[in-house]
Design an enzyme around this catalytic site. Structure first.
Site, short mmCIF file in Angstrom:
data_model
loop_
_atom_site.label_atom_id
_atom_site.label_comp_id
_atom_site.label_asym_id
_atom_site.label_seq_id
_atom_site.Cartn_x
_atom_site.Cartn_y
_atom_site.Cartn_z
N SER A 217 7.43 -38.80 -9.80
CA SER A 217 7.69 -38.63 -8.38
C SER A 217 8.08 -37.18 -8.12
O SER A 217 9.04 -36.69 -8.72
CB SER A 217 8.83 -39.56 -7.92
N ALA A 220 8.40 -34.77 -1.67
CA ALA A 220 7.45 -34.63 -0.57
C ALA A 220 6.04 -34.29 -1.07
O ALA A 220 5.07 -34.46 -0.32
CB ALA A 220 7.94 -33.56 0.40
N GLY A 222 4.51 -35.86 -3.41
CA GLY A 222 3.82 -37.07 -3.83
C GLY A 222 4.01 -37.40 -5.29
O GLY A 222 5.11 -37.26 -5.83
N GLY A 248 11.46 -44.54 -4.18
CA GLY A 248 10.93 -44.60 -5.55
C GLY A 248 10.73 -46.02 -6.02
O GLY A 248 9.79 -46.32 -6.77
N ASP A 249 11.60 -46.94 -5.58
CA ASP A 249 11.46 -48.34 -5.96
C ASP A 249 10.20 -48.95 -5.33
O ASP A 249 9.52 -49.77 -5.95
CB ASP A 249 12.70 -49.13 -5.52
#
Length: 309
Positions: A217, A220, A222, A248-249
């Site tokens: 991750s 911003a 991506g 993130g989850d």
């Protein structure tokens, strides 16, 4: 059925204030409570996407009872949490409406006694034969061995169940050595694992340490994915403002759903970026703005390809 493991479940509490200022009193405009912990958030998103999912881990005290009460009303989600003596933690997110920033306060979690850890291992082994994939998510509460995730990865792989690991620090380092099918660190976690702050170099190094695939991750910017099939970057069409808690989850949920649906990597990554961005627009972790998700899905940019080193 997908299994998510949350050893450090939480009651997520989100406060919204006009402007967060140090050393000042604040009037809270809205309070939202939801069951939380990374794996619980993943499970809630998976259920919303239409997947059958089981949640296991620990829940204790009055806070744990609140978490389980919230989970009981979610369609397609099965609660397989184990009770413990100490209280489940709370996590507090304070959203500054003026700036859009979020301040997070995370309690450490209950102490897990050896007997409770042994009972969890038995439950995990019982659940594995009936699942299509496993997600091992989040921090370890006090009392759980630091090599816990490594052991859980090996148990899943021994039964032929693909496993995704999403944690940090020493539990991640040891877990990667057990060769999970996929890890999803953020940029800081990846740098801590590999010592490199260059995303591509760090992601490739994480694969050499044992992970079959790595999806990093990058905020911003991506996602960056390095797998045995190729390498891809996926990015949203524009930065998204809102509460990033749980984004993130949601990416983990998207990657898991894409895995069990046998989607090609570009489609998995587009889903992960769109779902993550739609979560930023939602009021609380474990939720997403469905209209935003559907609108963003076709606008995510995915570059790279099969065989790209």
């Amino acid at each position: 059925m997908i299994l998510t493991v949350t050893l450090n479940t939480a009651l997520d509490i989100t406060y919204r204030v006009r402007s967060l200022r140090p050393h000042a009193s604040h009037r809270v405009s809205e309070v939202v409570e939801r069951p939380g912990g990374k794996g619980v958030n993943v499970a809630r998103v998976l259920a919303a996407l239409g997947h059958e999912v089981t949640v296991t881990g620990f829940a204790g005290g009055a806070t744990g009872r609140e978490v389980r009460a919230h989970l009981s009303g979610i369609p397609r989600l099965t609660d397989a949490l184990l009770p413990v003596a100490d209280a489940t933690r709370r996590t507090i997110a304070v959203v500054d409406e003026l700036s859009g920033d979020t301040t997070q306060l995370n309690e450490p979690g209950p102490h897990i006694e050896p007997a409770a850890w042994g009972a969890f291992l038995d439950r995990y082994e019982e659940l594995l034969p009936g699942v299509s994939a496993v997600a091992l998510c989040g921090s370890l509460p006090p009392g759980v061995p630091v090599g816990a995730y490594a052991n859980l990865v090996r148990a899943a792989r021994a039964q032929g169940v693909p496993v995704l690991l999403d944690t940090s620090g020493e539990p991640l380092r040891r877990g990667v050595a057990a060769r999970p099918d996929l890890i999803k660190p953020n940029a800081d976690e990846l740098a801590e694992l590999t010592g490199s702050h260059e995303p591509l170099r760090a992601t490739q190094d994480a694969r050499r340490r044992g992970a079959h695939a790595v999806v990093a991750s990058l905020g911003a910017q991506g996602l960056l994915a390095v797998t045995s099939e190729g390498r891809w970057r996926a990015a949203p069409p524009a930065p998204v403002r809102g509460n990033p808690t749980g984004a993130g989850d949601s990416a983990v949920a998207a990657l898991l759903s894409g895995l069990v649906e046998h989607l090609p990597w570009p489609d998995r990554l587009a889903r992960a970026v769109a779902l993550s961005a739609a979560t930023v627009r939602a009021p609380a972790a474990g939720e997403f703005d469905r209209a935003a998700y559907e609108e963003l899905l076709g606008r995510v940019t995915v570059s790279g390809g099969v065989g790209v080193a």
